[in-house]
Design a protein around this motif. Structure first.
Motif, PDB file in Angstrom:
ATOM      1  N   GLY A 274      -1.172 -10.545  -0.542  1.00  0.00           N
ATOM      2  CA  GLY A 274      -2.279 -10.912   0.348  1.00  0.00           C
ATOM      3  C   GLY A 274      -2.465  -9.925   1.470  1.00  0.00           C
ATOM      4  O   GLY A 274      -2.562  -8.726   1.238  1.00  0.00           O
ATOM      5  N   ASP A 275      -2.518 -10.425   2.692  1.00  0.00           N
ATOM      6  CA  ASP A 275      -2.844  -9.652   3.893  1.00  0.00           C
ATOM      7  C   ASP A 275      -2.002  -8.382   3.993  1.00  0.00           C
ATOM      8  O   ASP A 275      -0.797  -8.424   4.234  1.00  0.00           O
ATOM      9  CB  ASP A 275      -2.636 -10.517   5.137  1.00  0.00           C
ATOM     10  CG  ASP A 275      -3.068  -9.807   6.410  1.00  0.00           C
ATOM     11  OD1 ASP A 275      -3.719  -8.751   6.317  1.00  0.00           O
ATOM     12  OD2 ASP A 275      -2.764 -10.334   7.503  1.00  0.00           O
TER      13      ASP A 275
ATOM     14  N   ASP B 230       6.258  -4.085   3.505  1.00  0.00           N
ATOM     15  CA  ASP B 230       6.558  -3.518   2.184  1.00  0.00           C
ATOM     16  C   ASP B 230       5.397  -2.675   1.682  1.00  0.00           C
ATOM     17  O   ASP B 230       5.586  -1.574   1.164  1.00  0.00           O
ATOM     18  CB  ASP B 230       6.845  -4.628   1.160  1.00  0.00           C
ATOM     19  CG  ASP B 230       8.266  -5.136   1.231  1.00  0.00           C
ATOM     20  OD1 ASP B 230       9.133  -4.375   1.699  1.00  0.00           O
ATOM     21  OD2 ASP B 230       8.498  -6.275   0.809  1.00  0.00           O
ATOM     22  N   TYR B 231       4.203  -3.185   1.832  1.00  0.00           N
ATOM     23  CA  TYR B 231       3.012  -2.475   1.370  1.00  0.00           C
ATOM     24  C   TYR B 231       2.857  -1.149   2.129  1.00  0.00           C
ATOM     25  O   TYR B 231       2.701  -0.093   1.517  1.00  0.00           O
ATOM     26  CB  TYR B 231       1.765  -3.336   1.551  1.00  0.00           C
ATOM     27  CG  TYR B 231       0.496  -2.634   1.149  1.00  0.00           C
ATOM     28  CD1 TYR B 231       0.134  -2.530  -0.187  1.00  0.00           C
ATOM     29  CD2 TYR B 231      -0.332  -2.055   2.105  1.00  0.00           C
ATOM     30  CE1 TYR B 231      -1.023  -1.870  -0.567  1.00  0.00           C
ATOM     31  CE2 TYR B 231      -1.485  -1.383   1.736  1.00  0.00           C
ATOM     32  CZ  TYR B 231      -1.829  -1.299   0.407  1.00  0.00           C
ATOM     33  OH  TYR B 231      -2.972  -0.642   0.037  1.00  0.00           O
TER      34      TYR B 231
END
Length: 164
Positions: free
Chosen positions: A40-41, A47-48
């Protein structure tokens, strides 16, 4: 000096690094990015963000290696070089205090290889003051090396090549 020289071993190591980054490491990180994105966000997803940063670094290194590999000149050892110090030579030297060193004279790409290849402590760059002082010398010759502490005298004990 020419900075595009590389030994056959060094060239193979760069190709291995490129292959590892492209075939193994990049797909692994891409998978992590996809997983983190699915949560999601993305604005607060550490991590993203971290894996996207890592992916940019990998892509940058892949681009660099692809361009660099195209410009390198592989220098094969030649039996005519035997007895003299040239690119690709293993050289054993000793100074007046009895300190001994052994190293191989290679291109700059082989000194700082990263990824799956560990940095070699027994390699020196063809551009280093030591290598420049030793070039074209023979066994028992002396080489004056300009160091931060002044001139140092080194004597050449042996010269060897990895003939293919």
């Amino acid at each position: 000096m020419r900075t595009d020289l590389i030994t056959p071993e060094g060239f193979d190591n760069l190709k291995k690094e490129l292959n590892y980054l492209w075939q193994e490491y990049r797909p692994e990180i891409t998978e992590k990015v996809a997983w983190a994105a699915s949560l999601g966000d993305r604005s607060e997803n550490a991590d993203y963000k971290e894996n996207k940063r890592l992916l940019r670094q990998i892509d940058s290194r892949i681009r660099f290696l692809n361009k660099r590999i195209e410009t390198l000149t592989i220098v094969l050892p030649n039996k005519q070089q035997a007895g003299k110090v040239f690119f690709g030579a293993w050289v054993d030297i000793e100074n007046e205090q009895g300190e001994q060193k052994r190293f191989k004279i290679v291109g700059p790409d082989e000194i700082y290889q990263r990824g799956v290849i560990e940095q070699r402590k027994d390699y020196i760059s063809i551009d280093s003051p030591m290598a420049r002082a030793l070039l074209k010398k023979e066994v028992d010759d002396e080489a004056l090396v300009n160091t931060p502490n002044g001139l140092t005298t080194w004597y050449i004990n042996t010269i060897n090549y990895d003939f293919v």
